[in-house]
Design a protein around this motif. Structure first.
Motif, PDB file in Angstrom:
ATOM      1  N   PRO A 142       0.822  -1.216   0.000  1.00 26.73           N
ATOM      2  CA  PRO A 142       0.000   0.000   0.000  1.00 26.73           C
ATOM      3  C   PRO A 142       0.850   1.257   0.000  1.00 26.73           C
ATOM      4  O   PRO A 142       0.453   2.292  -0.539  1.00 26.73           O
ATOM      5  CB  PRO A 142      -0.788  -0.113   1.304  1.00 26.73           C
ATOM      6  CG  PRO A 142      -0.810  -1.562   1.616  1.00 26.73           C
ATOM      7  CD  PRO A 142       0.461  -2.129   1.090  1.00 26.73           C
ATOM      8  N   SER A 143       2.031   1.142   0.575  1.00 26.44           N
ATOM      9  CA  SER A 143       2.913   2.311   0.616  1.00 26.44           C
ATOM     10  C   SER A 143       3.525   2.614  -0.746  1.00 26.44           C
ATOM     11  O   SER A 143       4.169   3.642  -0.922  1.00 26.44           O
ATOM     12  CB  SER A 143       4.042   2.046   1.613  1.00 26.44           C
ATOM     13  OG  SER A 143       4.780   0.925   1.175  1.00 26.44           O
ATOM     14  N   GLY A 144       3.339   1.702  -1.685  1.00 25.86           N
ATOM     15  CA  GLY A 144       3.909   1.890  -3.012  1.00 25.86           C
ATOM     16  C   GLY A 144       5.217   1.134  -3.197  1.00 25.86           C
ATOM     17  O   GLY A 144       5.739   1.046  -4.312  1.00 25.86           O
ATOM     18  N   GLU A 145       5.693   0.554  -2.126  1.00 32.52           N
ATOM     19  CA  GLU A 145       6.947  -0.202  -2.215  1.00 32.52           C
ATOM     20  C   GLU A 145       6.738  -1.467  -3.050  1.00 32.52           C
ATOM     21  O   GLU A 145       5.743  -2.165  -2.872  1.00 32.52           O
ATOM     22  CB  GLU A 145       7.371  -0.595  -0.795  1.00 32.52           C
ATOM     23  CG  GLU A 145       8.727  -1.249  -0.720  1.00 32.52           C
ATOM     24  CD  GLU A 145       8.979  -1.720   0.707  1.00 32.52           C
ATOM     25  OE1 GLU A 145       9.550  -2.800   0.852  1.00 32.52           O
ATOM     26  OE2 GLU A 145       8.600  -1.000   1.644  1.00 32.52           O
ATOM     27  N   ARG A 146       7.671  -1.752  -3.957  1.00 34.98           N
ATOM     28  CA  ARG A 146       7.496  -2.884  -4.866  1.00 34.98           C
ATOM     29  C   ARG A 146       8.625  -3.892  -4.682  1.00 34.98           C
ATOM     30  O   ARG A 146       9.784  -3.497  -4.512  1.00 34.98           O
ATOM     31  CB  ARG A 146       7.485  -2.376  -6.304  1.00 34.98           C
ATOM     32  CG  ARG A 146       6.844  -3.353  -7.263  1.00 34.98           C
ATOM     33  CD  ARG A 146       6.391  -2.662  -8.508  1.00 34.98           C
ATOM     34  NE  ARG A 146       7.502  -2.549  -9.449  1.00 34.98           N
ATOM     35  CZ  ARG A 146       7.354  -2.663 -10.767  1.00 34.98           C
ATOM     36  NH1 ARG A 146       6.174  -2.871 -11.275  1.00 34.98           N
ATOM     37  NH2 ARG A 146       8.381  -2.529 -11.559  1.00 34.98           N
ATOM     38  N   SER A 147       8.262  -5.167  -4.711  1.00 30.76           N
ATOM     39  CA  SER A 147       9.305  -6.190  -4.578  1.00 30.76           C
ATOM     40  C   SER A 147       8.993  -7.361  -5.493  1.00 30.76           C
ATOM     41  O   SER A 147       7.836  -7.631  -5.809  1.00 30.76           O
ATOM     42  CB  SER A 147       9.388  -6.666  -3.130  1.00 30.76           C
ATOM     43  OG  SER A 147       8.129  -7.130  -2.707  1.00 30.76           O
ATOM     44  N   ARG A 148      10.060  -8.068  -5.890  1.00 31.06           N
ATOM     45  CA  ARG A 148       9.862  -9.273  -6.689  1.00 31.06           C
ATOM     46  C   ARG A 148       9.407 -10.381  -5.757  1.00 31.06           C
ATOM     47  O   ARG A 148       9.864 -10.462  -4.605  1.00 31.06           O
ATOM     48  CB  ARG A 148      11.163  -9.681  -7.369  1.00 31.06           C
ATOM     49  CG  ARG A 148      11.454  -8.880  -8.621  1.00 31.06           C
ATOM     50  CD  ARG A 148      12.721  -9.365  -9.279  1.00 31.06           C
ATOM     51  NE  ARG A 148      13.904  -8.991  -8.522  1.00 31.06           N
ATOM     52  CZ  ARG A 148      14.732  -9.855  -7.964  1.00 31.06           C
ATOM     53  NH1 ARG A 148      14.516 -11.147  -8.076  1.00 31.06           N
ATOM     54  NH2 ARG A 148      15.778  -9.449  -7.295  1.00 31.06           N
ATOM     55  N   SER A 149       8.536 -11.244  -6.239  1.00 31.75           N
ATOM     56  CA  SER A 149       7.979 -12.237  -5.334  1.00 31.75           C
ATOM     57  C   SER A 149       7.722 -13.561  -6.047  1.00 31.75           C
ATOM     58  O   SER A 149       7.437 -13.589  -7.240  1.00 31.75           O
ATOM     59  CB  SER A 149       6.682 -11.667  -4.763  1.00 31.75           C
ATOM     60  OG  SER A 149       6.131 -12.557  -3.850  1.00 31.75           O
TER      61      SER A 149
END
Lengths: 181, 361
Positions: A142-149
């Motif tokens: 929700p904070s906009g932080e993006r990660s590979r998953s």
């Protein structure tokens, strides 16, 4: 991914957006209701939209609520590649499987995963022959932080019941008769 | 050599093997072909037919198809192969007509269980044969002559199955029973067991040339099972083969020294196919040396020491490599080794083993 609009509490700035959408007031005679001047009222938005201003003479007709996009509130996941897999062997710390690309059907790889890739609740499903889905993609918080998953989910297929097993027995018997074996 | 079909009196043995799986294609003389087992091309089509097309042989020239056992690395594409080879008679291990296996095949064919599997392939091939009105799959066991061509015209030909023995079939049936799920067990694909007790070993003679196709038969200390049952049988043909398709991808547990002394001439030609599953990668280095030492010349259809990977997007690849300990691309075209000799001169085999096949040293 499904988007749900239920039970979402808007944040202040979202409220502002919604408040803007409440106006203009649409007067529909049959629905118009007189409110005592100065009475506080509460919309479906709860306290966030409590108004201390004098009540208008007619109740505003609130258009259907359009809640903010879910991606701004809950994590979202965008799949980049998906596979369907079948477990071959389960070892002490790893398991091997054949995975098939869900888009390029027929492209198969044999892979070896750590057991940790499977959540504790799913470990009892991890047996040779078990079917799973595997997805690699981006998770956005929700904070906009993006990660590979990487998400690996074992399919919970229904259990065999007597009817299903009897059906298999019947099909086998019918074929045996056709072949005269 | 292999761009045109062999002459009527030339024997050909082509062994095909991708990363996993195998198939043997034999010319038994006079334009008649035998296909033993099935594996597929990268596009999923039967490798045997793809190869035959390259030398200009139509599917209608296939007279016999033998499914040595039901494991997915030996029957992949079998249903398509059976359907396209409309003149072929299908042979299979007698163990596979038992109620236990047929129930297992029906269970494995359940619509909810996705993906390919050996039992599914068998079931699809069977239903095609039943629905199309073609002849019923013939059941074979040890010491059974499948075919004899001895009509004064050269070359003569005979095809034998040397296994499974009765004892091996009992063992196989017990295994099938243990694989049938019980009530309340979750549905899943039928797992492939590690052992192959009911595998069909084929012995093929065309003129003077004799070929032994070892399938996945393993060694056993029991005289009535595995290679010992064949070696000790009084009912099998006694002539020794000059060429062998090494059993079970060259694994140590399929190596029976008496197979080499009793069933093969000394220093025979040999072909091996690779196999990888989990921690198992065959043939191992020690297997390669052993086979090379016992043979005049031995070839592996595709080198398992080379890891094959697939191209994917950089982001996906990065995560893939973080999550996966080891991977190998299975969808590759098979490697090939082709042997040809004149039916009356089996001492001199011409060998064609293009890349990625390798000679074992």
């Amino acid at each position: 991914m499904s988007h749900s609009s239920a039970a979402v509490t808007p944040r202040p700035k979202d409220t502002a957006v919604l408040e803007e959408r409440i106006t203009p007031v649409v007067k529909i005679p049959s629905m118009a209701r007189k409110w005592p001047a100065g009475e506080t009222y509460e919309t479906q938005l709860g306290n966030a939209c409590r108004s201390e201003t004098p009540m208008p003479n007619t109740l505003p007709v609130v258009p259907p609520k359009k809640l903010p996009e879910r991606s701004r509130i809950q994590p979202s996941f965008v799949a980049l590649q998906k596979w369907e897999g079948r477990v071959l062997e389960v070892g002490d710390s790893t398991f091997s499987a054949v995975v098939e690309d869900s888009v390029r059907r027929g492209v198969e790889e044999e892979v070896e995963f750590d057991l940790e890739e499977i959540g504790p609740d799913d470990r009892n499903l991890l047996k040779p022959g078990a079917i799973f889905y595997w997805t690699i993609g981006y998770r956005t918080e929700p904070s906009g932080e993006r990660s590979r998953s990487s998400v690996l989910v074992l399919r919970r297929l229904p259990a065999w019941n007597e009817e299903g097993l009897q059906r298999a027995r019947r099909l086998a018997e019918e074929l045996r008769k056709r072949f005269d074996w | 050599m292999s761009s045109r079909p062999p002459a009527n009196d030339v024997v050909e043995v082509t062994v095909l093997g991708p990363g996993r799986g195998e198939c043997c294609v034999l010319h038994t003389g006079r334009g008649e072909w035998l296909v033993v087992d099935s594996c597929v091309m990268k596009d999923g089509s039967p490798a045997a037919l793809a190869y035959l097309r390259t030398i200009g042989v139509p599917a209608s020239a296939v007279r016999w198809i033998v499914a040595t056992h039901w494991h997915d690395d030996h029957v992949r594409g079998l249903a398509d192969l059976v359907e396209q080879c409309s003149n072929a008679t299908v042979y299979q291990s007698a163990a596979l007509c038992r109620d236990e296996f047929m129930r297992l095949a029906a269970i494995g064919n359940d619509a909810m269980i996705e993906g390919s599997s050996g039992v599914k392939e068998m079931w699809t091939a069977w239903t095609h044969l039943a629905d199309s009105g073609r002849s019923v799959p013939h059941l074979v066991r040890a010491d059974q002559r499948i075919y004899l061509r001895d009509d004064q015209r050269d070359p003569s030909c005979e095809i034998w199955s040397l296994s499974p023995s009765n004892s091996s079939m009992v063992e196989a049936c017990l295994k099938f029973r243990s694989l049938i799920p019980k009530e309340r067990e979750p549905k899943r694909a039928v797992p492939r067991p590690k052992r192959n007790p009911a595998s069909v070993v084929a012995w093929v003679r065309t003129g003077q040339a004799i070929v032994l196709l070892g399938a996945d038969l393993e060694r056993s200390s029991d005289r009535e099972r595995g290679w010992q049952a064949i070696v000790n049988s009084a009912g099998r043909p006694t002539d020794k083969a000059q060429l062998v398709k090494i059993p079970h991808h060259g694994s140590e547990n399929a190596h029976d020294p008496q197979m080499w002394t009793e069933l093969l001439v000394s220093d025979p030609y040999a072909a091996v196919t690779p196999f990888s599953c989990g921690s198992v990668r065959l043939p191992k280095k020690s297997d390669r040396s052993r086979i090379a030492e016992l043979s005049f010349g031995a070839w592996l259809t595709r080198d398992t020491m080379l890891t094959r990977t697939i191209r994917r997007s950089r982001t996906v690849d990065k995560t893939f490599r973080e999550v996966v300990r080891r991977s190998e691309l299975l969808s590759v075209d098979p490697g090939r080794v082709t042997f040809r000799c004149h039916a009356d001169n089996p001492e001199e085999w011409e060998v064609d083993a293009p890349d990625p096949a390798v000679r074992l040293t």
